[in-house]
Design an enzyme around this catalytic site. Sequence first.
Site, PDB file in Angstrom:
ATOM      1  N   LYS A  99     -40.370  17.610  15.655  1.00  0.00           N
ATOM      2  CA  LYS A  99     -41.192  18.303  16.631  1.00  0.00           C
ATOM      3  C   LYS A  99     -40.404  18.656  17.882  1.00  0.00           C
ATOM      4  O   LYS A  99     -40.406  19.804  18.341  1.00  0.00           O
ATOM      5  CB  LYS A  99     -42.372  17.384  16.979  1.00  0.00           C
ATOM      6  CG  LYS A  99     -43.073  17.708  18.241  1.00  0.00           C
ATOM      7  CD  LYS A  99     -43.903  16.513  18.689  1.00  0.00           C
ATOM      8  CE  LYS A  99     -43.026  15.526  19.422  1.00  0.00           C
ATOM      9  NZ  LYS A  99     -43.821  14.561  20.225  1.00  0.00           N
ATOM     10  N   THR A 100     -39.694  17.678  18.413  1.00  0.00           N
ATOM     11  CA  THR A 100     -38.937  17.925  19.643  1.00  0.00           C
ATOM     12  C   THR A 100     -37.846  18.949  19.398  1.00  0.00           C
ATOM     13  O   THR A 100     -37.571  19.806  20.228  1.00  0.00           O
ATOM     14  CB  THR A 100     -38.326  16.609  20.161  1.00  0.00           C
ATOM     15  OG1 THR A 100     -39.346  15.623  20.192  1.00  0.00           O
ATOM     16  CG2 THR A 100     -37.774  16.784  21.559  1.00  0.00           C
ATOM     17  N   ASP A 128     -46.404  19.455  25.096  1.00  0.00           N
ATOM     18  CA  ASP A 128     -46.049  18.423  24.122  1.00  0.00           C
ATOM     19  C   ASP A 128     -47.209  17.422  24.012  1.00  0.00           C
ATOM     20  O   ASP A 128     -47.964  17.241  24.960  1.00  0.00           O
ATOM     21  CB  ASP A 128     -44.774  17.717  24.613  1.00  0.00           C
ATOM     22  CG  ASP A 128     -44.142  16.872  23.532  1.00  0.00           C
ATOM     23  OD1 ASP A 128     -44.497  17.064  22.356  1.00  0.00           O
ATOM     24  OD2 ASP A 128     -43.299  16.023  23.867  1.00  0.00           O
ATOM     25  N   GLU A 129     -47.327  16.762  22.868  1.00  0.00           N
ATOM     26  CA  GLU A 129     -48.353  15.727  22.667  1.00  0.00           C
ATOM     27  C   GLU A 129     -49.744  16.217  23.073  1.00  0.00           C
ATOM     28  O   GLU A 129     -50.481  15.546  23.796  1.00  0.00           O
ATOM     29  CB  GLU A 129     -48.013  14.471  23.470  1.00  0.00           C
ATOM     30  CG  GLU A 129     -46.637  13.895  23.217  1.00  0.00           C
ATOM     31  CD  GLU A 129     -46.537  13.072  21.937  1.00  0.00           C
ATOM     32  OE1 GLU A 129     -47.468  13.142  21.099  1.00  0.00           O
ATOM     33  OE2 GLU A 129     -45.527  12.380  21.772  1.00  0.00           O
ATOM     34  N   GLN A 136     -52.002  11.169  15.456  1.00  0.00           N
ATOM     35  CA  GLN A 136     -51.342  10.235  16.360  1.00  0.00           C
ATOM     36  C   GLN A 136     -52.035  10.163  17.717  1.00  0.00           C
ATOM     37  O   GLN A 136     -51.439   9.763  18.714  1.00  0.00           O
ATOM     38  CB  GLN A 136     -49.878  10.629  16.558  1.00  0.00           C
ATOM     39  CG  GLN A 136     -49.054  10.427  15.308  1.00  0.00           C
ATOM     40  CD  GLN A 136     -47.579  10.649  15.565  1.00  0.00           C
ATOM     41  OE1 GLN A 136     -46.934   9.915  16.285  1.00  0.00           O
ATOM     42  NE2 GLN A 136     -47.035  11.696  14.959  1.00  0.00           N
ATOM     43  N   ARG A 165     -43.271   4.567  12.174  1.00  0.00           N
ATOM     44  CA  ARG A 165     -42.098   4.292  13.003  1.00  0.00           C
ATOM     45  C   ARG A 165     -40.922   3.842  12.154  1.00  0.00           C
ATOM     46  O   ARG A 165     -39.778   3.861  12.581  1.00  0.00           O
ATOM     47  CB  ARG A 165     -42.378   3.188  14.040  1.00  0.00           C
ATOM     48  CG  ARG A 165     -43.427   3.481  15.098  1.00  0.00           C
ATOM     49  CD  ARG A 165     -43.240   4.804  15.746  1.00  0.00           C
ATOM     50  NE  ARG A 165     -44.085   5.801  15.097  1.00  0.00           N
ATOM     51  CZ  ARG A 165     -43.974   7.102  15.301  1.00  0.00           C
ATOM     52  NH1 ARG A 165     -43.040   7.567  16.112  1.00  0.00           N
ATOM     53  NH2 ARG A 165     -44.763   7.955  14.678  1.00  0.00           N
TER      54      ARG A 165
END
Length: 803
Positions: A64-65, A251-252, A282, A635
């Site tokens: 994503k980043t 973002d997010e 998430q 994770r």
Amino acid sequence: MNDFSEDDAFEAAVPLSQRARAGGVAARFGGNAAYLDGLNPAQRAAVEALDGPVLMLAGAGTGKTRALTARIAHLLHTGTARPNEILAVTFTNKAAREMKNRVGRLMGETVEGMPWLGTFHAICVKQLRRHAELVGLKSNFTILDTDDQLRLLKQLIVAGGIDEKRWPPRMLAGIIDGWKNKAYGPDKVPLAEAAAFDHKGVELYAAYQARLKDLNACDFGDLLLHMVTIFQTHEDILRQYQRWFRYILVDEYQDTNVAQYLWLRLLASAHKNICCVGDDDQSIYGWRGAEVGNILRFETDFPGATVVKLEQNYRSTPHILAAASGVIASNKGRLGKTLFTDAEDGEKVRLIGHWDGEEEARWIGEEIEALQRGTRGQDPVGLDNQAILVRASHQMRAFEDRFLTIGLPYRVIGGPRFYERLEIRDAMAYFRLAVSQEDDLAFERIVNTPKRGLGDKAVQTIQRAARTNGVSLVEGARIVVQGKLLGGKGLRELGVLVDGLDRWHAQVRQESDTHQELAEMILDESGYTGMWQNDKTPEAPGRLENLKELVKALDNFENLQGFLEHVALIMDNETEQDGEKVSIMTLHAAKGLEFPAVFLPGWEDGLFPSQRSMDESGLKGLEEERRLAYVGITRAEEICTISFAANRRVYGQWQSALPSRFIDELPEDHVEVLTPPGLYGGGYGAAGMSTNASPKLREESMSDLHQKAHDANVYNSPGWRRLQARGQTRGVSQPAEARNMTIDMTAVSAFTTGDRVFHTKFGYGEIKGIEGDKLSITFDKAGDKHVVAKFVVAADAASDVPF
DNA sequence: CGTACGCCGGTTTTT
DNA sequence: CCGGCGTACG
């Protein structure tokens, strides 16, 4: 103040002559767009769809980043936007920093900094400083931290003659924050909600806002709320920002609250060039106002939006992904993504049950060491590459205790943040006063710290003097001193304090010393450093260390003012990187991180999913807990180990619990059930014991433990029986003795029985005995402990902390 | 005004 | 079981 021409943020970072779409840019950045290399088709689509609304649904570990930064690079590279025309918002400073670095790297340093890449709060501060007067503030307003906020609310509650028991400041703060998150000003709180709190809440909210205005201050929630208000009431200002921010990236997005959503929607409503990145699976911050609805509703808000799903995962093995997918599948109303990967199968997710929490901690400790050494017949996994993710921070203690005992280095992430520590806030209050004597809250904080014999009564006298003369508390104190309105010692001390404040203030203005020297001087002359030097509690040396750290941090700033300005928004915890350590953190703190080996302990109903979450928010709460489980599993890159304990000591009482319902949701094919130590061959459900059976027979033999485990009702639970039915068992844990343990005798030989020692966690104590490389110590505060010798120092060495 | 003891309560956390 | 806070004393 609508004229921004002087703001460097809006100055063209690139001369206009060079600004061109597509053509001329290539000359600036070189012809090829290297940032596109290696993007998969979905990522590439998300990067290249520059105009119009875009929703990038990015599953865990899908790059994503990478896509987000490539998109910024693409905007710049093609000349579609200049750096100062891009608004890029994140939630944390860490994420903002990361993005800045990565864009810089992609563009090869050619681009000047992006002035509008930052957190929601940092960007809003920047805006609000320009328009403060529209909401009754001056542009140099201060930003209150949580501590100031609570003290203020407490004053208002007391002043209003309201019962502090029925209206604890913390609760009121929570209510007000909640309203601000929804962008309700005091006059906009819906009647039903106001009524729910007896209308008293709204009343206090209004009083609080009025007081903030008096203090020329605002809290974190206000930053957003004020800007939304300004945009809603001043169309010209909104228009200007809409023109400036030609492209918006978020973002997010699943973590945005209503106020943030409104702020974004207002800014994007004209051109609709907004790209939101997020993952509804998430969303784990619902309890603090985040609205998953924002992301679910994106296509309705922005009709014709391009929706791109990033589903190729580059992080985890297929088994881990499948386990995570299996759990999250039980949630309703998802946007739905199917993660896939090219990675090798790897190991199945490992599942293990333990007798109690201590046993679980012990097993995990041994497992971590085994992984570290590669004893399990695979590549060694360094401690930096292993993490323990817990639901609630109190679970950390069992691990800390255990790791201290066996000497396993660990680091707790997201503990009390540096700038939230008592000594740092005190020191900052002194600095604030040196910069501005108007800062009443800072004065209240330090007037009697260190003790100056100025208690409640003295403070009231000062406040009265200040109020009747309509001046700040520092001025009030001056009046008290001059008019001798207090008794002997207090008066003298107050005089010294006021003199000191004047002196420091003068020095700040003269800039005669470096600000580090000045800061150090303030802390010394005020007696603050001395206070901790004379303090014999185990925390004192650490606090002095932190103060030194604080002064060192000043290095990065021009002056004290600059420092204070930044600190208000940067509550980051720069974790020092000293040696390999296992990370221990909450699941919330783990979002965005990844580790080759992840341990997920405490999967028991009531703990995880948390009972409180389910009680308060029902199905919604359960689903958020499930997303937390999803975040936890995803994770892990290589090895994911889930565990639960049959018994746990909670508030000093033994309680037994059933395995988490999420365990039942794990897809069997991707899970391997490990046999708990002492249960070789597996346990079989016997008649349940009473639920409060005390397992507090720690040093018992394995067979004894086996017997106990045999009888525990947990092994008779549906969850456990399911595990048994799967019948996959394999002994894993070797007794610690069987492994070649290196014992560091150099550390232990430095001590003898009777020595006074200091331990960073347990404080001061006396050595009672030495066993191998362990010392048995009776601590003054913490009682009897067995600790590895290298974790303690001689007591006289500990007090030797220079400042 | 400062210290000592007893009671209550006790997720998750960023800015 | 632990810590924070408020009350009761010195």
